[in-house]
Scaffold this motif. Sequence first.
Motif, PDB file in Angstrom:
ATOM      1  N   GLY A   1      -4.608   2.186  -5.952  1.00  0.00           N
ATOM      2  CA  GLY A   1      -3.933   0.781  -6.240  1.00  0.00           C
ATOM      3  C   GLY A   1      -4.654  -0.198  -5.736  1.00  0.00           C
ATOM      4  N   SER A   2      -6.364  -0.017  -5.920  1.00  0.00           N
ATOM      5  CA  SER A   2      -7.261  -1.078  -5.445  1.00  0.00           C
ATOM      6  C   SER A   2      -7.182  -2.229  -6.056  1.00  0.00           C
ATOM      7  CB  SER A   2      -8.411  -0.369  -5.325  1.00  0.00           C
ATOM      8  OG  SER A   2      -9.018  -0.113  -6.361  1.00  0.00           O
ATOM      9  N   LYS A   3      -6.748  -2.171  -7.339  1.00  0.00           N
ATOM     10  CA  LYS A   3      -6.729  -3.585  -8.114  1.00  0.00           C
ATOM     11  C   LYS A   3      -5.706  -4.393  -7.874  1.00  0.00           C
ATOM     12  CE  LYS A   3      -9.032  -1.466 -12.237  1.00  0.00           C
ATOM     13  NZ  LYS A   3      -8.949  -1.322 -13.680  1.00  0.00           N
ATOM     14  N   LEU A   4      -4.677  -3.640  -7.010  1.00  0.00           N
ATOM     15  CA  LEU A   4      -3.246  -4.552  -6.835  1.00  0.00           C
ATOM     16  C   LEU A   4      -3.644  -5.246  -5.477  1.00  0.00           C
ATOM     17  CD1 LEU A   4      -0.716  -1.495  -6.964  1.00  0.00           C
ATOM     18  CD2 LEU A   4      -1.416  -3.302  -9.064  1.00  0.00           C
ATOM     19  N   PRO A   5      -2.781  -6.279  -5.402  1.00  0.00           N
ATOM     20  CA  PRO A   5      -2.520  -6.928  -3.814  1.00  0.00           C
ATOM     21  C   PRO A   5      -2.517  -5.840  -2.899  1.00  0.00           C
ATOM     22  CG  PRO A   5      -1.476  -8.153  -5.631  1.00  0.00           C
ATOM     23  CD  PRO A   5      -1.787  -6.957  -6.271  1.00  0.00           C
ATOM     24  N   PHE A   6      -2.842  -6.516  -1.530  1.00  0.00           N
ATOM     25  CA  PHE A   6      -2.936  -5.412  -0.541  1.00  0.00           C
ATOM     26  C   PHE A   6      -1.625  -4.556  -0.176  1.00  0.00           C
ATOM     27  CE2 PHE A   6      -2.644  -5.002   4.276  1.00  0.00           C
ATOM     28  CZ  PHE A   6      -3.681  -3.773   4.348  1.00  0.00           C
ATOM     29  N   ALA A   7      -0.387  -5.623  -0.178  1.00  0.00           N
ATOM     30  CA  ALA A   7       1.132  -5.171   0.067  1.00  0.00           C
ATOM     31  C   ALA A   7       1.481  -4.222  -1.048  1.00  0.00           C
ATOM     32  CB  ALA A   7       1.983  -6.219   0.165  1.00  0.00           C
ATOM     33  N   ASP A   8       1.011  -4.666  -2.226  1.00  0.00           N
ATOM     34  CA  ASP A   8       1.379  -3.797  -3.346  1.00  0.00           C
ATOM     35  C   ASP A   8       0.722  -2.510  -3.538  1.00  0.00           C
ATOM     36  OD1 ASP A   8       2.953  -5.490  -4.388  1.00  0.00           O
ATOM     37  OD2 ASP A   8       1.850  -6.694  -5.711  1.00  0.00           O
ATOM     38  N   ASN A   9      -0.900  -2.372  -2.998  1.00  0.00           N
ATOM     39  CA  ASN A   9      -1.356  -1.057  -2.824  1.00  0.00           C
ATOM     40  C   ASN A   9      -0.690  -0.215  -1.808  1.00  0.00           C
ATOM     41  OD1 ASN A   9      -3.334   0.847  -2.708  1.00  0.00           O
ATOM     42  ND2 ASN A   9      -4.993  -0.630  -2.189  1.00  0.00           N
ATOM     43  N   ILE A  10      -0.301  -0.757  -0.772  1.00  0.00           N
ATOM     44  CA  ILE A  10       0.304  -0.072   0.260  1.00  0.00           C
ATOM     45  C   ILE A  10       1.521   0.530   0.009  1.00  0.00           C
ATOM     46  CG2 ILE A  10       1.625  -0.610   2.481  1.00  0.00           C
ATOM     47  CD1 ILE A  10      -0.693  -2.176   3.515  1.00  0.00           C
ATOM     48  N   ALA A  11       2.380  -0.129  -0.985  1.00  0.00           N
ATOM     49  CA  ALA A  11       3.770   0.321  -1.350  1.00  0.00           C
ATOM     50  C   ALA A  11       3.383   1.482  -2.115  1.00  0.00           C
ATOM     51  CB  ALA A  11       4.325  -0.983  -1.678  1.00  0.00           C
ATOM     52  N   LEU A  12       2.476   1.308  -3.338  1.00  0.00           N
ATOM     53  CA  LEU A  12       2.335   2.378  -4.071  1.00  0.00           C
ATOM     54  C   LEU A  12       1.630   3.391  -3.479  1.00  0.00           C
ATOM     55  CD1 LEU A  12       2.012   3.288  -7.063  1.00  0.00           C
ATOM     56  CD2 LEU A  12      -0.389   2.290  -7.306  1.00  0.00           C
ATOM     57  N   THR A  13       0.741   3.379  -2.677  1.00  0.00           N
ATOM     58  CA  THR A  13       0.140   4.678  -2.052  1.00  0.00           C
ATOM     59  C   THR A  13       1.279   5.219  -1.108  1.00  0.00           C
ATOM     60  OG1 THR A  13      -1.868   3.399  -2.145  1.00  0.00           O
ATOM     61  CG2 THR A  13      -1.960   5.345  -0.657  1.00  0.00           C
ATOM     62  N   LYS A  14       1.832   4.622  -0.413  1.00  0.00           N
ATOM     63  CA  LYS A  14       3.345   5.216   0.451  1.00  0.00           C
ATOM     64  C   LYS A  14       3.904   6.047  -0.387  1.00  0.00           C
ATOM     65  CE  LYS A  14       5.987   4.397   4.292  1.00  0.00           C
ATOM     66  NZ  LYS A  14       7.316   5.264   3.836  1.00  0.00           N
ATOM     67  N   SER A  15       4.463   5.710  -1.449  1.00  0.00           N
ATOM     68  CA  SER A  15       5.223   5.964  -2.375  1.00  0.00           C
ATOM     69  C   SER A  15       4.895   7.484  -2.781  1.00  0.00           C
ATOM     70  CB  SER A  15       5.622   5.274  -3.665  1.00  0.00           C
ATOM     71  OG  SER A  15       4.649   5.232  -4.462  1.00  0.00           O
ATOM     72  N   VAL A  16       3.620   7.683  -3.083  1.00  0.00           N
ATOM     73  CA  VAL A  16       2.656   8.878  -3.455  1.00  0.00           C
ATOM     74  C   VAL A  16       2.659  10.004  -2.083  1.00  0.00           C
ATOM     75  CG1 VAL A  16       0.735   9.861  -4.139  1.00  0.00           C
ATOM     76  CG2 VAL A  16       1.704   7.800  -5.205  1.00  0.00           C
ATOM     77  N   THR A  17       2.322   9.313  -0.963  1.00  0.00           N
ATOM     78  CA  THR A  17       2.392  10.170   0.170  1.00  0.00           C
ATOM     79  C   THR A  17       3.590  10.511   0.483  1.00  0.00           C
ATOM     80  OG1 THR A  17       2.274   8.290   1.573  1.00  0.00           O
ATOM     81  CG2 THR A  17       0.230   9.183   1.145  1.00  0.00           C
ATOM     82  N   ASP A  18       4.753   9.849   0.520  1.00  0.00           N
ATOM     83  CA  ASP A  18       6.011  10.053   0.721  1.00  0.00           C
ATOM     84  C   ASP A  18       6.544  11.327  -0.155  1.00  0.00           C
ATOM     85  OD1 ASP A  18       6.108   8.214   2.687  1.00  0.00           O
ATOM     86  OD2 ASP A  18       7.459   6.909   1.668  1.00  0.00           O
ATOM     87  N   ALA A  19       6.035  11.456  -1.284  1.00  0.00           N
ATOM     88  CA  ALA A  19       6.294  12.196  -2.248  1.00  0.00           C
ATOM     89  C   ALA A  19       5.592  13.805  -2.125  1.00  0.00           C
ATOM     90  CB  ALA A  19       6.239  12.064  -3.792  1.00  0.00           C
ATOM     91  N   CYS A  20       4.191  13.457  -1.908  1.00  0.00           N
ATOM     92  CA  CYS A  20       3.127  14.647  -1.827  1.00  0.00           C
ATOM     93  C   CYS A  20       3.375  15.452  -0.635  1.00  0.00           C
ATOM     94  CB  CYS A  20       1.873  14.282  -2.162  1.00  0.00           C
ATOM     95  SG  CYS A  20       1.742  13.680  -3.693  1.00  0.00           S
ATOM     96  N   HIS A  21       3.472  14.626   0.342  1.00  0.00           N
ATOM     97  CA  HIS A  21       3.262  15.278   1.734  1.00  0.00           C
ATOM     98  C   HIS A  21       4.387  16.296   2.259  1.00  0.00           C
ATOM     99  CE1 HIS A  21       0.525  12.047   3.898  1.00  0.00           C
ATOM    100  NE2 HIS A  21      -0.157  12.913   3.027  1.00  0.00           N
ATOM    101  N   PRO A  22       5.570  16.106   1.827  1.00  0.00           N
ATOM    102  CA  PRO A  22       6.658  17.416   1.911  1.00  0.00           C
ATOM    103  C   PRO A  22       5.953  18.581   1.345  1.00  0.00           C
ATOM    104  CG  PRO A  22       7.900  15.365   1.366  1.00  0.00           C
ATOM    105  CD  PRO A  22       6.160  15.085   1.069  1.00  0.00           C
TER     106      PRO A  22
END
Length: 283
Positions: A105-126
């Motif tokens: 998400g590096s092309k996104l604004p900082f907050a949006d990069n965080i939101a996108l990345t967190k959505s993936v970690t939330d899904a993959c970590h379980p």
Amino acid sequence: MPLVTSKELLEDARQKHYAVGAFNVENMEMVMAVLAAAEEKNSPIIMQTTPGTIKYAGLDYYLANVRTAAARAHVPVVMHLDHGNSFDLAMQAYRTGYTSIMIDGSKLPFADNIALTKSVTDACHPGNVPVEGELGKVGGKEDDLENDDENPYTDPDQAVEFVERTKVDSLAVGIGTAHGVYKGTPHVNIKRLGEIQAKLDIPLVLHGTSGVPDDQVRQCVERGICKVNYATDLRIAFTHGIKEFIAANPEAFDPKKYAKEGMAKVQAYVMQKMDVVGSTGKA
């Protein structure tokens, strides 16, 4: 052996001050060549595909190739999504069976990069699948990726917040490297990398490494880089091998014969980079 995740490999690399090479594979022959290099060097290995490569054949085709390679291997093999460019593609790779996921998400604004990345970690970590994020920019163009940001460097304080809020397992940092073929000699910002390393306790990742002088790569590994990506130079090596064979044997028509020459070039390149990043003998 079965495919493994990148988490334990990169943590071992971080603790022992070496890095694992991550090599982009475009076809079955490149998978075979990368695996042969890993076996020869007794090195752990990460094979990876970008969105553009995935469009060519599909996640399942590439996973089947790498999974078969891993089953024959005596070294740990990871199948990684490189530069996942959307939540949907990350989830497709996760469900298909990739054992390591990057969401970029590096092309996104900082907050949006965080939101996108967190959505993936939330899904993959379980499912115990680790996630690589990216903060800062890697310049140049490779595959479907392009960036000409004038200030590509990762901010160390932002990196701390990014890791805390997203819970990524590793972080790709912008320190002056670029995708594709360099027009001059690259100069990696070792000082900035050291500042980032001092604030984080997770493995760091170097993208755009094809063409970066080996001594600069070694300095990066000394300062916390645990995964080093190589892509463009593998394509070049494979193509050079085929061109050389065809030039010497213009009547050749058997793909197996000229593909072997491409594979030999790729294997030699990968083995040399394993020595550079320090993964030789670490399987």
